[in-house]
Design a protein around this motif. Sequence first.
Motif, PDB file in Angstrom:
ATOM      1  N   LEU A 224       0.814  -1.205   0.000  1.00  0.00           N
ATOM      2  CA  LEU A 224       0.000   0.000   0.000  1.00  0.00           C
ATOM      3  C   LEU A 224       0.853   1.263   0.000  1.00  0.00           C
ATOM      4  CD1 LEU A 224      -2.773  -0.964   2.583  1.00  0.00           C
ATOM      5  CD2 LEU A 224      -3.007  -0.804   0.088  1.00  0.00           C
ATOM      6  N   VAL A 225       0.436   2.211  -0.822  1.00  0.00           N
ATOM      7  CA  VAL A 225       1.004   3.556  -0.869  1.00  0.00           C
ATOM      8  C   VAL A 225      -0.174   4.509  -0.676  1.00  0.00           C
ATOM      9  CG1 VAL A 225       2.289   5.238  -2.257  1.00  0.00           C
ATOM     10  CG2 VAL A 225       2.757   2.779  -2.493  1.00  0.00           C
ATOM     11  N   ALA A 226       0.027   5.595   0.047  1.00  0.00           N
ATOM     12  CA  ALA A 226      -1.080   6.531   0.272  1.00  0.00           C
ATOM     13  C   ALA A 226      -0.504   7.924   0.477  1.00  0.00           C
ATOM     14  CB  ALA A 226      -1.927   6.103   1.475  1.00  0.00           C
ATOM     15  N   GLY A 227      -1.382   8.891   0.680  1.00  0.00           N
ATOM     16  CA  GLY A 227      -0.936  10.257   0.895  1.00  0.00           C
ATOM     17  C   GLY A 227      -2.072  11.229   0.706  1.00  0.00           C
ATOM     18  N   GLY A 228      -1.692  12.489   0.568  1.00  0.00           N
ATOM     19  CA  GLY A 228      -2.674  13.552   0.434  1.00  0.00           C
ATOM     20  C   GLY A 228      -2.884  14.236   1.756  1.00  0.00           C
ATOM     21  N   GLY A 229      -2.567  15.523   1.827  1.00  0.00           N
ATOM     22  CA  GLY A 229      -2.829  16.286   3.042  1.00  0.00           C
ATOM     23  C   GLY A 229      -1.871  16.038   4.183  1.00  0.00           C
ATOM     24  N   MET A 230      -0.667  15.509   3.889  1.00  0.00           N
ATOM     25  CA  MET A 230       0.303  15.280   4.957  1.00  0.00           C
ATOM     26  C   MET A 230       0.845  16.619   5.472  1.00  0.00           C
ATOM     27  SD  MET A 230       0.489  12.052   5.585  1.00  0.00           S
ATOM     28  CE  MET A 230      -1.301  12.140   5.353  1.00  0.00           C
ATOM     29  N   ALA A 231       0.775  16.822   6.784  1.00  0.00           N
ATOM     30  CA  ALA A 231       1.194  18.102   7.362  1.00  0.00           C
ATOM     31  C   ALA A 231       2.327  17.964   8.359  1.00  0.00           C
ATOM     32  CB  ALA A 231       0.000  18.780   8.053  1.00  0.00           C
ATOM     33  N   SER A 232       2.676  16.734   8.738  1.00  0.00           N
ATOM     34  CA  SER A 232       3.688  16.555   9.778  1.00  0.00           C
ATOM     35  C   SER A 232       4.180  15.120   9.772  1.00  0.00           C
ATOM     36  CB  SER A 232       3.088  16.874  11.152  1.00  0.00           C
ATOM     37  OG  SER A 232       2.123  15.889  11.498  1.00  0.00           O
ATOM     38  N   PRO A 233       5.304  14.856  10.457  1.00  0.00           N
ATOM     39  CA  PRO A 233       5.764  13.472  10.614  1.00  0.00           C
ATOM     40  C   PRO A 233       4.706  12.591  11.268  1.00  0.00           C
ATOM     41  CG  PRO A 233       7.527  14.989  11.175  1.00  0.00           C
ATOM     42  CD  PRO A 233       6.293  15.822  10.982  1.00  0.00           C
ATOM     43  N   ALA A 234       3.927  13.149  12.187  1.00  0.00           N
ATOM     44  CA  ALA A 234       2.896  12.356  12.859  1.00  0.00           C
ATOM     45  C   ALA A 234       1.876  11.810  11.867  1.00  0.00           C
ATOM     46  CB  ALA A 234       2.195  13.202  13.922  1.00  0.00           C
ATOM     47  N   GLY A 235       1.538  12.601  10.860  1.00  0.00           N
ATOM     48  CA  GLY A 235       0.600  12.141   9.848  1.00  0.00           C
ATOM     49  C   GLY A 235       1.155  10.976   9.048  1.00  0.00           C
ATOM     50  N   ILE A 236       2.441  11.031   8.747  1.00  0.00           N
ATOM     51  CA  ILE A 236       3.085   9.939   8.014  1.00  0.00           C
ATOM     52  C   ILE A 236       3.117   8.681   8.872  1.00  0.00           C
ATOM     53  CG2 ILE A 236       5.233   9.185   6.935  1.00  0.00           C
ATOM     54  CD1 ILE A 236       5.793  12.163   6.335  1.00  0.00           C
ATOM     55  N   GLU A 237       3.502   8.841  10.124  1.00  0.00           N
ATOM     56  CA  GLU A 237       3.541   7.696  11.029  1.00  0.00           C
ATOM     57  C   GLU A 237       2.160   7.093  11.204  1.00  0.00           C
ATOM     58  OE1 GLU A 237       7.260   8.138  14.004  1.00  0.00           O
ATOM     59  OE2 GLU A 237       5.560   9.449  14.458  1.00  0.00           O
ATOM     60  N   SER A 238       1.138   7.930  11.209  1.00  0.00           N
ATOM     61  CA  SER A 238      -0.226   7.427  11.339  1.00  0.00           C
ATOM     62  C   SER A 238      -0.596   6.538  10.166  1.00  0.00           C
ATOM     63  CB  SER A 238      -1.212   8.590  11.443  1.00  0.00           C
ATOM     64  OG  SER A 238      -2.546   8.123  11.487  1.00  0.00           O
ATOM     65  N   LEU A 239      -0.262   6.960   8.944  1.00  0.00           N
ATOM     66  CA  LEU A 239      -0.560   6.133   7.776  1.00  0.00           C
ATOM     67  C   LEU A 239       0.238   4.837   7.808  1.00  0.00           C
ATOM     68  CD1 LEU A 239      -0.895   8.519   4.699  1.00  0.00           C
ATOM     69  CD2 LEU A 239      -2.682   7.264   5.902  1.00  0.00           C
ATOM     70  N   MET A 240       1.478   4.896   8.274  1.00  0.00           N
ATOM     71  CA  MET A 240       2.270   3.674   8.381  1.00  0.00           C
ATOM     72  C   MET A 240       1.618   2.680   9.328  1.00  0.00           C
ATOM     73  SD  MET A 240       6.087   5.377   8.447  1.00  0.00           S
ATOM     74  CE  MET A 240       6.963   3.808   8.537  1.00  0.00           C
ATOM     75  N   GLY A 241       0.874   3.187  10.302  1.00  0.00           N
ATOM     76  CA  GLY A 241       0.134   2.322  11.211  1.00  0.00           C
ATOM     77  C   GLY A 241      -1.026   1.612  10.549  1.00  0.00           C
ATOM     78  N   HIS A 242      -1.358   2.039   9.333  1.00  0.00           N
ATOM     79  CA  HIS A 242      -2.418   1.390   8.552  1.00  0.00           C
ATOM     80  C   HIS A 242      -1.807   0.541   7.431  1.00  0.00           C
ATOM     81  CE1 HIS A 242      -5.745   3.576  10.490  1.00  0.00           C
ATOM     82  NE2 HIS A 242      -4.894   4.586  10.558  1.00  0.00           N
ATOM     83  N   GLN A 243      -0.616   0.063   7.652  1.00  0.00           N
ATOM     84  CA  GLN A 243       0.101  -0.846   6.734  1.00  0.00           C
ATOM     85  C   GLN A 243       0.575  -0.168   5.453  1.00  0.00           C
ATOM     86  OE1 GLN A 243       0.761  -3.746   8.219  1.00  0.00           O
ATOM     87  NE2 GLN A 243      -0.527  -2.937   9.875  1.00  0.00           N
ATOM     88  N   VAL A 244       0.706   1.144   5.470  1.00  0.00           N
ATOM     89  CA  VAL A 244       1.185   1.880   4.300  1.00  0.00           C
ATOM     90  C   VAL A 244       2.716   1.886   4.287  1.00  0.00           C
ATOM     91  CG1 VAL A 244       1.284   4.154   3.202  1.00  0.00           C
ATOM     92  CG2 VAL A 244      -0.869   3.305   4.140  1.00  0.00           C
ATOM     93  N   ARG A 245       3.294   1.519   3.143  1.00  0.00           N
ATOM     94  CA  ARG A 245       4.758   1.438   3.022  1.00  0.00           C
ATOM     95  C   ARG A 245       5.388   2.747   2.570  1.00  0.00           C
ATOM     96  NH1 ARG A 245       6.810  -3.664   2.185  1.00  0.00           N
ATOM     97  NH2 ARG A 245       8.835  -2.616   2.267  1.00  0.00           N
ATOM     98  N   ARG A 246       4.729   3.453   1.663  1.00  0.00           N
ATOM     99  CA  ARG A 246       5.242   4.731   1.164  1.00  0.00           C
ATOM    100  C   ARG A 246       4.120   5.761   1.260  1.00  0.00           C
ATOM    101  NH1 ARG A 246       9.886   4.359  -1.934  1.00  0.00           N
ATOM    102  NH2 ARG A 246      10.088   6.555  -1.374  1.00  0.00           N
TER     103      ARG A 246
END
Length: 262
Positions: free
Chosen positions: A215-237
């Motif tokens: 899985l790859v996802a994104g859109g509306g990333m505003a901080s490292p916390a947002g990226i880490e949150s998506l990684m918690g949903h099995q997102v690799r990139r």
Amino acid sequence: MSSPSDRPAWYDAILPVMDLRLGQVVRGVAGRRDEYLPVQSRYVDDSRPGTIAMLLAQTFGFRDCYVADLNAIAGGQVDAATLEAIAVQGLNVWLDAGVGSVARWQACSENLRGWSPFRWIVGLESLVSWQAMRQLVEAIEPERLVFSLDLKQGKPLTNRPELVGLSALEIAKTVAGMGVGTLLVLDVEAVGEGTGARTEDLLDEISREVPEIELVAGGGMASPAGIESLMGHQVRRVLVASALHDGRIAPYHGGGRGAGWE
């Protein structure tokens, strides 16, 4: 959370984005492409693709880059010279050029004059039919093909009769069944808004139903916390653009969190 590169894992998960329009890198605004204006970065003085590519490669230390050629997505010819100017900076290009059929993929490949992207993006928005998807899976090496599950307000972004009415999860399961190994989940309404990806529930559904797909996802990333949150949903990139230019996500140079940030 750390990674083998001695940078935080969330930093190595970043897939920086460049949207190209009229020879410049532009800033996405909720998918409203007619409102995209040249990007303004705190690190460089212009929005030329070569300049932005150098910034991403040398200042941020990224190795890959997602490039959306907006003219090509709208049906125009792919901007070969600009793409080469990006790749020469050492970035592996994931190219979205409006590929939705084998004929379109072949035309783009020919226009690139022998240069080839690291990965080809096949977007739901551009996809002609399921038959075209099957043909693309056969024509493009599996490790070089990414299917983009394009959404708008959570609904699949397509006007093809064969695809209209299908849920996002049904589409994800169908392309996985065809052999697609990497799936990008992106709601265009979130792009550039800084309010998060808005796809977390869907990502969880896909990871449960199709655990083998990357899985790859994104859109509306505003901080490292947002990226880490998506990684918690099995997102690799994770796709990131605006936050890199306005300083919300700064370059990392190693040496630990305190010393390694700009």
